[in-house]
Write an enzyme that holds these catalytic residues in place. Structure first.
Site, PDB file in Angstrom:
ATOM      1  N   ASP A  14      71.187  52.374  81.411  1.00  0.00           N
ATOM      2  CA  ASP A  14      71.213  51.365  79.765  1.00  0.00           C
ATOM      3  C   ASP A  14      72.358  50.318  80.765  1.00  0.00           C
ATOM      4  O   ASP A  14      72.778  50.407  81.422  1.00  0.00           O
ATOM      5  CB  ASP A  14      71.499  51.853  78.655  1.00  0.00           C
ATOM      6  CG  ASP A  14      71.071  51.945  77.461  1.00  0.00           C
ATOM      7  OD1 ASP A  14      70.797  50.458  77.361  1.00  0.00           O
ATOM      8  OD2 ASP A  14      70.472  52.584  77.068  1.00  0.00           O
ATOM      9  N   ASN A  60      61.410  53.083  78.994  1.00  0.00           N
ATOM     10  CA  ASN A  60      61.213  53.403  77.280  1.00  0.00           C
ATOM     11  C   ASN A  60      62.292  52.283  77.336  1.00  0.00           C
ATOM     12  O   ASN A  60      61.801  51.130  76.668  1.00  0.00           O
ATOM     13  CB  ASN A  60      61.616  54.359  76.935  1.00  0.00           C
ATOM     14  CG  ASN A  60      62.481  53.994  75.775  1.00  0.00           C
ATOM     15  OD1 ASN A  60      62.173  53.886  74.710  1.00  0.00           O
ATOM     16  ND2 ASN A  60      64.061  53.679  76.301  1.00  0.00           N
ATOM     17  N   TYR A  83      55.592  39.832  73.403  1.00  0.00           N
ATOM     18  CA  TYR A  83      56.232  41.662  73.061  1.00  0.00           C
ATOM     19  C   TYR A  83      54.613  42.235  72.727  1.00  0.00           C
ATOM     20  O   TYR A  83      54.364  43.446  74.066  1.00  0.00           O
ATOM     21  CB  TYR A  83      56.599  42.248  72.411  1.00  0.00           C
ATOM     22  CG  TYR A  83      57.094  42.908  71.600  1.00  0.00           C
ATOM     23  CD1 TYR A  83      58.291  43.867  72.445  1.00  0.00           C
ATOM     24  CD2 TYR A  83      56.292  44.458  70.486  1.00  0.00           C
ATOM     25  CE1 TYR A  83      58.751  45.260  72.628  1.00  0.00           C
ATOM     26  CE2 TYR A  83      56.780  45.482  70.907  1.00  0.00           C
ATOM     27  CZ  TYR A  83      57.663  45.962  71.641  1.00  0.00           C
ATOM     28  OH  TYR A  83      58.669  46.918  71.122  1.00  0.00           O
ATOM     29  N   LYS A 105      53.478  44.827  76.194  1.00  0.00           N
ATOM     30  CA  LYS A 105      52.991  46.326  75.715  1.00  0.00           C
ATOM     31  C   LYS A 105      51.729  46.112  76.276  1.00  0.00           C
ATOM     32  O   LYS A 105      51.060  47.953  77.003  1.00  0.00           O
ATOM     33  CB  LYS A 105      53.064  46.836  74.708  1.00  0.00           C
ATOM     34  CG  LYS A 105      54.942  46.439  74.302  1.00  0.00           C
ATOM     35  CD  LYS A 105      55.675  47.413  74.788  1.00  0.00           C
ATOM     36  CE  LYS A 105      57.038  48.330  73.700  1.00  0.00           C
ATOM     37  NZ  LYS A 105      57.643  48.968  75.367  1.00  0.00           N
TER      38      LYS A 105
END
Length: 254
Positions: A38, A91, A155, A159
């Site tokens: 992260d 993710n 986005y 995606k």
């Protein structure tokens, strides 16, 4: 510890908060060793410490998925420390929402880099270990926004791109015992959706209420709902499920 992921190693990008953290916790609870990368150092430290206090084996590292060397280094380190790399969950994500005429080059590039380039770097680094072991599970986190969503040209495109990436890896890697699937969440209560409420100038409670009114099951999604779907794809028994996209949205999405 026993569980359906006992002896497995799961590598999760953006795993310190929200959906990513729920996924990490699910794998750890079911016996996997977990690796988390992260860019949020504070959240990563907190999550790592909490998991270790519960007795789970955790590798964590500050790394940006948009940096090829950082992500490849983290994958290699996780493999060396934990002894394997069986499951990859792409993710990590960001939003830079705006209507098309207001969207900047930076808004576009940032979202593309994190979602698409980041997933590409992580999958390319992880697949060599999976091919070597003749086993692997790659799960990409898409979104119902892939079907189009106002204010999310960047986005939605990223995606949707992840779904094409998923199906292509399924074709290329299937022969090595590696499956690649995608989970596409609908409205989930996370820091990211809180930021959306703030951007459009309403309270988070009002956004939840408005979203629930459109969801057939009559409730909003929780990060654990996505972790459930990820765990299904990651299960050893799901070896004949490959190249699929499952919408976890409380209703059908077309």
């Amino acid at each position: 510890m026993t569980g359906r992921f006992s002896g497995r190693v799961a590598f999760v990008t953006g795993g310190s908060r929200g959906i990513g953290r729920a996924i990490v916790e699910r794998f750890a609870e079911e016996g996997a060793k977990v690796a988390i990368v992260d860019v949020n150092e504070e959240a990563l430290t907190e999550t790592t410490n909490e998991l270790r206090e519960k007795g789970y084996e955790v590798f964590s590292k500050i790394a940006s998925v948009t940096d090829e060397n950082e992500i490849e280094g983290a994958v290699n380190e996780a493999y060396e420390m934990l002894g394997s790399l069986d499951i990859l969950v792409n993710n990590a994500g960001v939003i830079r929402d705006n209507l098309l005429f207001k969207m900047t080059d930076s808004d576009w590039d940032t979202v593309m880099d994190v979602h698409l380039k980041g997933s590409f770097y992580a999958a390319r680094a992880a697949q060599k270990y999976m091919v070597q072991n003749k086993y692997g599970r790659i799960i990409n986190i898409s979104s119902t926004s892939a079907l189009g969503n106002r204010g999310q040209a960047n986005y939605a495109t990223a995606k949707a791109g992840l779904q094409g990436f998923t199906k292509t890896l399924a074709i290329e890697l299937g022969r090595y015992g590696i499956t690649t699937n995608s989970v596409a969440p609908g409205f989930i209560e996370t820091e990211m959706t809180k930021a959306t409420a703030e951007r459009i100038g309403i309270s988070f409670e009002d956004l939840i209420h408005a979203s629930v009114s459109q969801i057939p099951v009559g409730r909003s999604g929780k990060p654990e709902d996505i972790a459930n779907a990820v765990a299904f794809f990651a299960d050893e028994n799901s070896s004949f499920v490959n190249g699929q996209v499952i919408y976890v949205a409380g209703g059908p999405k077309n």
